[in-house]
Scaffold this motif. Structure first.
Motif, mmCIF file in Angstrom:
data_model
loop_
_atom_site.group_PDB
_atom_site.id
_atom_site.type_symbol
_atom_site.label_atom_id
_atom_site.label_comp_id
_atom_site.label_asym_id
_atom_site.label_seq_id
_atom_site.Cartn_x
_atom_site.Cartn_y
_atom_site.Cartn_z
ATOM 1 N N ALA A 21 16.402 -1.473 -64.973
ATOM 2 C CA ALA A 21 16.889 -0.392 -64.109
ATOM 3 C C ALA A 21 17.249 0.839 -64.939
ATOM 4 C CB ALA A 21 18.085 -0.856 -63.284
ATOM 5 N N LYS A 22 17.910 0.609 -66.069
ATOM 6 C CA LYS A 22 18.306 1.719 -66.938
ATOM 7 C C LYS A 22 17.076 2.412 -67.519
ATOM 8 C CE LYS A 22 20.846 2.749 -71.163
ATOM 9 N NZ LYS A 22 21.502 2.180 -72.335
ATOM 10 N N ARG A 25 14.978 4.019 -64.759
ATOM 11 C CA ARG A 25 15.765 4.928 -63.913
ATOM 12 C C ARG A 25 15.677 4.537 -62.440
ATOM 13 N NH1 ARG A 25 13.871 9.862 -67.495
ATOM 14 N NH2 ARG A 25 15.388 9.600 -69.166
ATOM 15 N N GLY A 26 15.857 3.244 -62.222
ATOM 16 C CA GLY A 26 15.854 2.709 -60.864
ATOM 17 C C GLY A 26 17.199 2.085 -60.551
ATOM 18 N N ASN A 27 17.256 1.337 -59.456
ATOM 19 C CA ASN A 27 18.490 0.681 -59.031
ATOM 20 C C ASN A 27 18.226 -0.769 -58.662
ATOM 21 O OD1 ASN A 27 20.386 2.988 -58.957
ATOM 22 N ND2 ASN A 27 18.924 3.760 -57.449
ATOM 23 N N VAL A 65 12.352 1.365 -57.884
ATOM 24 C CA VAL A 65 12.130 2.618 -58.587
ATOM 25 C C VAL A 65 11.173 3.411 -57.708
ATOM 26 C CG1 VAL A 65 11.336 3.729 -60.705
ATOM 27 C CG2 VAL A 65 12.334 1.430 -60.805
#
Length: 142
Positions: A21-22, A25-27, A65
């Motif tokens: 995720a980091k 750049r997702g969740n 993402v």
């Protein structure tokens, strides 16, 4: 139909998905531990795993993402490297059953297709070429 990569880990799902995720750049939009799952007749041992899985391990994690999705879980146990499974999300019970039946011809069913708390239909199989698949027709959650 969506094809969704599904990664199997040996106890590192939470850490790995947070890392992905980091980097991407997702969740992480969903994470459920085995101990938080409601009882289900067809989930004990999850395929070829011996007995119930550790309730503290991650049963399902989903990373989003944009429109891309990556799913993961701890287990069932593997040779140490984990696994990668092709996960198909379809739009109906009939389509789930058709795809599952056709993909499993000449292969091996590892979890019979049926209803779960998260899906109207879900099942796991290994196709005739030895590749692992999951077939889902997901339930909607608020």
């Amino acid at each position: 139909m969506k094809l969704i990569p599904f990664l199997g880990f040996n106890g590192q799902t939470h850490e790995a998905m947070a890392f992905y995720a980091k980097v991407l750049r997702g969740n992480v939009t969903s994470e459920t531990k085995y101990g938080d799952m409601p009882p289900s007749d067809n989930m004990d041992g999850c395929g070829d795993a011996p007995g119930p899985l550790d309730p503290n391990l991650v049963a399902h994690s989903q990373l989003e993402v944009g429109e891309a999705i990556l799913m993961a879980a701890d287990g069932p146990p593997s040779d140490g490297a984990g696994t990668t499974t092709i996960n198909i999300d379809v739009d109906s019970i009939e389509e789930a059953e058709r795809v599952f039946k056709e993909l499993s011809e000449g292969g091996k069913v590892t979890m019979a297709i049926g209803e779960t708390f998260w899906a109207h239909r879900w099942g796991m199989l290994e196709d005739k070429y030895g590749k692992p698949w999951m077939v889902n027709f997901m339930k909607s959650f608020p």
